[in-house]
Design a protein around this motif. Structure first.
Motif, PDB file in Angstrom:
ATOM      1  N   PRO A 207       7.242 -16.042 -89.482  1.00 48.94           N
ATOM      2  CA  PRO A 207       8.518 -16.769 -89.306  1.00 48.94           C
ATOM      3  C   PRO A 207       9.208 -16.445 -87.987  1.00 48.94           C
ATOM      4  CG  PRO A 207       8.829 -14.913 -90.751  1.00 48.94           C
ATOM      5  CD  PRO A 207       7.388 -14.877 -90.346  1.00 48.94           C
ATOM      6  N   ILE A 208       8.605 -16.838 -86.875  1.00 48.99           N
ATOM      7  CA  ILE A 208       9.266 -16.586 -85.593  1.00 48.99           C
ATOM      8  C   ILE A 208      10.249 -17.711 -85.288  1.00 48.99           C
ATOM      9  CG2 ILE A 208       7.411 -15.253 -84.582  1.00 48.99           C
ATOM     10  CD1 ILE A 208       6.641 -17.811 -83.045  1.00 48.99           C
ATOM     11  N   GLU A 209      11.218 -17.381 -84.465  1.00 50.96           N
ATOM     12  CA  GLU A 209      12.217 -18.380 -84.091  1.00 50.96           C
ATOM     13  C   GLU A 209      12.505 -18.208 -82.601  1.00 50.96           C
ATOM     14  OE1 GLU A 209      16.687 -19.054 -85.277  1.00 50.96           O
ATOM     15  OE2 GLU A 209      15.409 -18.852 -87.051  1.00 50.96           O
ATOM     16  N   PRO A 210      11.593 -18.655 -81.745  1.00 52.97           N
ATOM     17  CA  PRO A 210      11.776 -18.394 -80.312  1.00 52.97           C
ATOM     18  C   PRO A 210      12.957 -19.177 -79.729  1.00 52.97           C
ATOM     19  CG  PRO A 210       9.658 -19.468 -80.747  1.00 52.97           C
ATOM     20  CD  PRO A 210      10.412 -19.477 -82.009  1.00 52.97           C
ATOM     21  N   THR A 211      13.784 -18.491 -78.986  1.00 51.69           N
ATOM     22  CA  THR A 211      14.892 -19.167 -78.308  1.00 51.69           C
ATOM     23  C   THR A 211      15.007 -18.618 -76.894  1.00 51.69           C
ATOM     24  OG1 THR A 211      16.322 -17.510 -79.291  1.00 51.69           O
ATOM     25  CG2 THR A 211      16.382 -19.703 -80.275  1.00 51.69           C
ATOM     26  N   LEU A 212      15.567 -19.431 -76.041  1.00 51.43           N
ATOM     27  CA  LEU A 212      15.899 -18.953 -74.706  1.00 51.43           C
ATOM     28  C   LEU A 212      17.388 -18.717 -74.675  1.00 51.43           C
ATOM     29  CD1 LEU A 212      14.111 -21.033 -71.962  1.00 51.43           C
ATOM     30  CD2 LEU A 212      13.948 -18.604 -72.382  1.00 51.43           C
ATOM     31  N   THR A 213      17.798 -17.564 -74.217  1.00 49.42           N
ATOM     32  CA  THR A 213      19.227 -17.287 -74.144  1.00 49.42           C
ATOM     33  C   THR A 213      19.583 -16.881 -72.725  1.00 49.42           C
ATOM     34  OG1 THR A 213      18.859 -14.996 -74.713  1.00 49.42           O
ATOM     35  CG2 THR A 213      19.354 -16.487 -76.512  1.00 49.42           C
TER      36      THR A 213
ATOM     37  N   GLY B  67      10.595  -8.320 -78.776  1.00 46.82           N
ATOM     38  CA  GLY B  67      11.539  -9.279 -79.348  1.00 46.82           C
ATOM     39  C   GLY B  67      12.454  -9.870 -78.298  1.00 46.82           C
ATOM     40  N   THR B  68      12.631  -9.178 -77.189  1.00 51.62           N
ATOM     41  CA  THR B  68      13.408  -9.754 -76.089  1.00 51.62           C
ATOM     42  C   THR B  68      12.604  -9.580 -74.806  1.00 51.62           C
ATOM     43  OG1 THR B  68      14.559  -7.657 -75.931  1.00 51.62           O
ATOM     44  CG2 THR B  68      15.713  -9.439 -77.032  1.00 51.62           C
ATOM     45  N   LEU B  69      12.648 -10.589 -73.966  1.00 47.31           N
ATOM     46  CA  LEU B  69      11.840 -10.582 -72.744  1.00 47.31           C
ATOM     47  C   LEU B  69      12.659 -11.214 -71.630  1.00 47.31           C
ATOM     48  CD1 LEU B  69       8.942 -10.558 -71.322  1.00 47.31           C
ATOM     49  CD2 LEU B  69       8.758 -12.869 -72.159  1.00 47.31           C
ATOM     50  N   THR B  70      12.845 -10.465 -70.556  1.00 46.73           N
ATOM     51  CA  THR B  70      13.587 -11.018 -69.423  1.00 46.73           C
ATOM     52  C   THR B  70      12.673 -11.957 -68.654  1.00 46.73           C
ATOM     53  OG1 THR B  70      14.599  -8.865 -69.279  1.00 46.73           O
ATOM     54  CG2 THR B  70      15.084 -10.407 -67.527  1.00 46.73           C
TER      55      THR B  70
ATOM     56  N   VAL C 136      16.842 -14.672 -70.981  1.00 45.17           N
ATOM     57  CA  VAL C 136      16.100 -13.820 -71.898  1.00 45.17           C
ATOM     58  C   VAL C 136      15.474 -14.671 -72.985  1.00 45.17           C
ATOM     59  CG1 VAL C 136      16.216 -11.847 -73.448  1.00 45.17           C
ATOM     60  CG2 VAL C 136      17.691 -11.942 -71.465  1.00 45.17           C
ATOM     61  N   HIS C 137      14.188 -14.467 -73.195  1.00 41.93           N
ATOM     62  CA  HIS C 137      13.487 -15.153 -74.279  1.00 41.93           C
ATOM     63  C   HIS C 137      13.506 -14.220 -75.481  1.00 41.93           C
ATOM     64  CE1 HIS C 137       9.938 -16.682 -76.500  1.00 41.93           C
ATOM     65  NE2 HIS C 137      10.270 -17.833 -75.959  1.00 41.93           N
ATOM     66  N   THR C 138      13.939 -14.730 -76.633  1.00 45.60           N
ATOM     67  CA  THR C 138      13.970 -13.878 -77.822  1.00 45.60           C
ATOM     68  C   THR C 138      13.044 -14.468 -78.867  1.00 45.60           C
ATOM     69  OG1 THR C 138      15.827 -15.055 -78.773  1.00 45.60           O
ATOM     70  CG2 THR C 138      16.324 -13.159 -77.413  1.00 45.60           C
ATOM     71  N   LEU C 139      12.402 -13.585 -79.605  1.00 44.39           N
ATOM     72  CA  LEU C 139      11.385 -14.024 -80.540  1.00 44.39           C
ATOM     73  C   LEU C 139      11.930 -14.186 -81.948  1.00 44.39           C
ATOM     74  CD1 LEU C 139       8.352 -14.637 -80.552  1.00 44.39           C
ATOM     75  CD2 LEU C 139       7.965 -12.301 -81.226  1.00 44.39           C
TER      76      LEU C 139
ATOM     77  N   ASP D 152       2.878 -19.339 -77.602  1.00 47.42           N
ATOM     78  CA  ASP D 152       2.944 -19.565 -76.151  1.00 47.42           C
ATOM     79  C   ASP D 152       3.075 -18.266 -75.382  1.00 47.42           C
ATOM     80  OD1 ASP D 152       5.491 -18.859 -76.679  1.00 47.42           O
ATOM     81  OD2 ASP D 152       6.402 -20.342 -75.380  1.00 47.42           O
ATOM     82  N   ILE D 153       2.986 -18.386 -74.082  1.00 48.96           N
ATOM     83  CA  ILE D 153       2.938 -17.219 -73.209  1.00 48.96           C
ATOM     84  C   ILE D 153       4.156 -16.311 -73.376  1.00 48.96           C
ATOM     85  CG2 ILE D 153       3.672 -18.780 -71.353  1.00 48.96           C
ATOM     86  CD1 ILE D 153       1.872 -15.542 -70.693  1.00 48.96           C
ATOM     87  N   TYR D 154       5.332 -16.915 -73.567  1.00 47.64           N
ATOM     88  CA  TYR D 154       6.545 -16.092 -73.646  1.00 47.64           C
ATOM     89  C   TYR D 154       6.523 -15.240 -74.909  1.00 47.64           C
ATOM     90  CZ  TYR D 154       7.896 -19.352 -70.082  1.00 47.64           C
ATOM     91  OH  TYR D 154       7.905 -20.096 -68.951  1.00 47.64           O
ATOM     92  N   ALA D 155       6.126 -15.880 -76.019  1.00 46.70           N
ATOM     93  CA  ALA D 155       6.069 -15.131 -77.275  1.00 46.70           C
ATOM     94  C   ALA D 155       5.007 -14.044 -77.204  1.00 46.70           C
ATOM     95  CB  ALA D 155       5.784 -16.082 -78.430  1.00 46.70           C
ATOM     96  N   ARG D 156       3.891 -14.345 -76.535  1.00 45.84           N
ATOM     97  CA  ARG D 156       2.833 -13.348 -76.438  1.00 45.84           C
ATOM     98  C   ARG D 156       3.274 -12.156 -75.606  1.00 45.84           C
ATOM     99  NH1 ARG D 156      -1.040 -18.037 -75.044  1.00 45.84           N
ATOM    100  NH2 ARG D 156      -1.300 -18.900 -77.108  1.00 45.84           N
ATOM    101  N   ALA D 157       4.089 -12.437 -74.591  1.00 42.66           N
ATOM    102  CA  ALA D 157       4.537 -11.331 -73.751  1.00 42.66           C
ATOM    103  C   ALA D 157       5.354 -10.325 -74.558  1.00 42.66           C
ATOM    104  CB  ALA D 157       5.356 -11.860 -72.590  1.00 42.66           C
ATOM    105  N   HIS D 158       6.121 -10.790 -75.568  1.00 38.09           N
ATOM    106  CA  HIS D 158       6.889  -9.857 -76.399  1.00 38.09           C
ATOM    107  C   HIS D 158       5.971  -8.857 -77.049  1.00 38.09           C
ATOM    108  CE1 HIS D 158      10.661 -11.950 -76.415  1.00 38.09           C
ATOM    109  NE2 HIS D 158      10.028 -13.079 -76.572  1.00 38.09           N
ATOM    110  N   THR D 159       4.940  -9.396 -77.675  1.00 45.42           N
ATOM    111  CA  THR D 159       4.109  -8.522 -78.464  1.00 45.42           C
ATOM    112  C   THR D 159       3.187  -7.702 -77.568  1.00 45.42           C
ATOM    113  OG1 THR D 159       2.485  -8.492 -80.207  1.00 45.42           O
ATOM    114  CG2 THR D 159       2.571 -10.448 -78.893  1.00 45.42           C
TER     115      THR D 159
END
Lengths: 176, 343, 127, 93
Positions: free
Chosen positions: B251-257, B281-284, B294-297, C42-49
């Motif tokens: 159950p992921i819910e990817p969003t860009l913030t 869970g967060t990625l700059t 920030v992309h959040t998962l 996608d690439i962004y989600a993969r980068a998290h993990t």
């Protein structure tokens, strides 16, 4: 979206991270250079890491500013200095009555362990040559890729011509 | 009868007095009557605890500068206006400064900006070179005051250079001895030589911002305190993300913030962006000035990001305990979910 | 050969199991990370993990190695290695994500539904 | 008493990491974007660093740690370089 200008080519996150690790990698490269005799490493690996440090700075800060920071004459100086030291030590052994790079003469004449002769070649000769060659190869390639710098590569290609015999020289020295 | 309207951005530098003098003199040469706008740009907005002290300093500087102008003007027809700019926004890079100067210039009908070559707003390092570029881009006419500063400057950078060289030398030497054997004479000697080489070649690269003899060691200590906190956050986030990934339905819910952080460029921003990336869970994705994309998962990670725990911790590391108590990005309305178009 | 005291034997046993647990956790988080990189859309989600491998996967495994070396020079070396990984990897992840953003790789977002996934993938093929 | 020697534990762990690294190859081969591949290779690199460290402990070869450190450095450099290259193809480099 981002309009790149010549001094600010990378995300500042990458730039700052490179700034932080650059002293460590340079120290590590020099450490390897100095510990060729009794540990993994030596002039080749150490010289490569020193060269890589410069490449890393070039990636982060842009190639043009890095080229200005490290002048072409400086790189050429490094390489030729390496060759001179290498040759001087090698010929010095002949002067002492041995073969080219025959370090056992050191023991006989000065009572120095032959290991230090090898160290001196690694440090003074090979590492300088390798790092200089890596840096100048990189700058030469980068100059070829930049469209508006086609005319201004005189210095860089000069370095390139200098490098060819050095590279051959360095390879030969691998055997000893 | 022509009136020359000048904008003089002020900051507390060695050359600010000469800059004001030049502004008055050059203005009176060009026109009979001069309207001199003295402004101070405040880097912080009201949400940040440092802003009160900044504001006091600004008022003090403005009243001093007003006296200088009156002194230089003598009998000439000079009107003085003072203002503090940027109190309602968080100014980050040269672009922000250029824009508020431009807004002010447009509102007041300014003819020309007189810049102090040492201009240094608030806490940031000297930004003049990029500021000039931004002013060029905007198309605002400026004039750099010709000031004498060589002697003072040489001494100043001398001591700064020593600090940088010393810090780089010690870092490099320490690292070398950790790698090698600190009791072996060969390592001690070559280590010193290597540290010397590293210090000379990289001191200006690594420490591009001048060091502070009191604050910098304190920051290192506070950073050491920050590491356990960061590790704890990483462990929590790892468990949360693992639970989501291993569940068959995922159950992921990817969003860009988009989060406007309240940290300065350079090391603080890098530390924040990397801490955000390091917590799963967060990625700059992008860090343009203080605006982080920030992309959040998962929603939990997004909530943590909006609560600004890491941001407060980074502020604690770099600016001290009082500065850590700022409203969270959600409370100050700096956090929003954006679509994919913002990329 | 000196016979080890009971206390030493217990300490050795504790150390052994501590190392086993640390390595097990390291393998577990790397496993999660691998599963994530293979499963996520996608690439962004993969980068998290991927950052899970960098943090806890590598962290626990290297902690186990450091514990095995004990109070030796090599243990310091391992901690140094871990520190280096912690500085460089998020920067690398940021560089990769940023490059994806610059080249126009569309993220799969929750609001826009799952239909976007195929679009992003086909767009990616052309690069 | 311990059921196995510490060396064996490290070697088994290294083997597990190798299996996971091979699984990661799937993403490196399939992609679909350059960045996906780059990310997979980056994770592979981190795995390699860990495997080298585990082997250093398992085989008692200290100098594997030196190799691991270099590998970590090159891994970082590769990621930054290629991600820069994909953005500015024909630009700065």
């Amino acid at each position: 979206m981002a309009d790149y200008d010549d001094t600010y080519t990378e995300s500042q996150v990458i730039m700052t991270a490179v700034k932080i690790i650059a002293p460590f990698t340079l120290t590590y490269g020099l450490f390897m250079t100095f510990h060729g005799g009794d540990a993994p490493g030596g002039g080749f690996q150490g010289g490569t890491i020193v060269g890589v440090t410069v490449l890393m700075l070039a990636f982060a800060f842009g190639i043009e500013p890095t080229r200005q920071w490290l002048r072409n004459s400086f790189i050429t100086g490094i390489v030729t200095g390496g060759v001179v030291i290498f040759g001087a030590i090698g010929l010095g052994m002949i002067a002492l009555g041995g073969e080219f790079l025959e370090f056992y003469k050191l023991k006989a004449v000065f009572d120095i362990k032959p290991k230090w002769g090898l160290e001196a070649v690694e440090i003074g000769g090979i590492s300088l040559i390798v790092s200089g060659v890596i840096i100048s190869l990189f700058f030469t390639m980068a100059a070829g890729f930049t469209p508006d710098r086609r005319s201004g590569t005189g210095g860089a290609s000069g370095v390139d011509i200098d490098d060819a015999p050095d590279a051959a020289n360095a390879e030969v020295s691998d055997d000893d | 009868m022509a009136v020359e309207r000048l904008l003089v951005p002020l900051s507390d530098t060695v050359t600010v007095r000469q800059t004001v003098g030049y502004a008055v003199q050059s203005g009176l040469e060009r026109a009979d009557s001069l309207e001199c706008h003295l402004v101070v740009a405040l880097p912080y907005d009201d949400a940040v605890p440092e802003s009160a002290r900044q504001r006091e300093d600004a008022d003090d500087l403005l009243s001093r500068a007003r006296n200088w102008v009156e002194e230089d003007a003598g009998d000439a027809d000079v009107t003085i206006e003072t203002a503090t700019l940027g109190a309602d926004e968080y100014l980050f890079g040269p672009r922000d400064y250029a824009e508020i100067f431009d807004d002010y210039a447009a509102a007041q009908g300014i003819d020309r900006v007189v810049l102090d070559p040492e201009y240094q707003p608030g806490v940031t390092a000297r930004i003049l070179q990029p500021l000039e570029r931004e002013l060029d881009r905007i198309g605002l006419a400026y004039d750099e005051a010709p000031v004498e500063r060589s002697t003072r400057r040489g001494r100043l950078t001398g001591s700064e250079d020593f600090d940088r060289l010393f810090a780089t030398f010690m870092v490099s030497y320490g690292f070398y001895l950790v790698l090698g054997d600190p009791t072996y004479w060969f390592d001690l000697v070559t280590g010193a030589a290597v540290a010397g080489i590293v210090a000379v070649s990289l001191a200006r690269v690594t420490f591009s911002v001048p060091l502070d003899r009191v604050q910098s060691p304190i920051r290192v200590v506070r950073f050491a305190l920050y590491i356990p906190y960061l590790l704890w956050e990483i462990v929590k986030a790892n468990i949360a993300v693992s639970a989501v990934i291993l569940r068959p339905s995922m159950p992921i819910e990817p969003t860009l913030t988009q989060v406007d952080s309240r940290v300065r460029s350079g090391l603080p921003l890098t530390a924040l962006a990397n801490s955000i990336t390091l917590t799963p869970g967060t990625l700059t994705v992008r860090a343009t000035d203080q605006r982080l994309l920030v992309h959040t998962l998962i929603p939990a990670a997004r909530e943590d990001l909006f609560d600004g725990g890491l941001e407060k911790a980074i502020r604690f590391v770099f600016y001290g305990r009082e500065s850590a108590a700022i409203p969270s990005p959600r409370e100050r309305d700096d956090a929003e979910i954006v679509g994919g178009d913002e990329l | 050969m000196i016979e080890p005291t009971p206390l030493q034997v217990t300490l050795e046993t504790v150390r052994f199991w501590a190392i086993v647990v640390l390595l097990g956790l390291g393998v577990f988080f790397t496993l999660v990370s691998t599963v994530g990189v293979l499963r996520l859309p996608d690439i962004y989600a993969r980068a998290h993990t991927a950052s899970q491998t960098d943090t806890l996967g590598a962290g626990f495994a290297l902690a186990g190695v450091a514990l095995a070396f004990g109070w030796q020079h090599a243990a310091v070396y391992t901690v140094l290695l871990l520190f280096f990984v912690f500085i460089t990897n998020p920067t690398a992840a940021h560089a990769i994500a940023r490059s994806a953003a610059e080249t126009g790789v569309e993220p799969v977002l929750a609001e826009e539904g799952e239909t976007d996934e195929s679009a992003a993938d086909t767009e990616g093929e052309t690069r | 008493m311990t059921p196995a020697s510490l060396e064996d534990v490290f070697l088994v762990a290294a083997g597990l990491f190798v299996v996971l690294a091979i699984a990661m190859f799937y993403r490196a081969v399939v992609g679909p974007t350059t960045q996906d591949r780059l990310l997979a290779v980056n994770v592979l690199g981190t795995n390699t660093v860990v495997i080298l460290a585990l082997l250093a402990a398992g085989l008692d070869q200290r100098w594997f740690l030196d190799v691991a450190l270099i590998y970590a450095l090159l891994n970082f450099l590769m990621s930054v370089a290629i991600s820069k290259f994909t953005v500015e193809r024909g630009g700065v480099l």
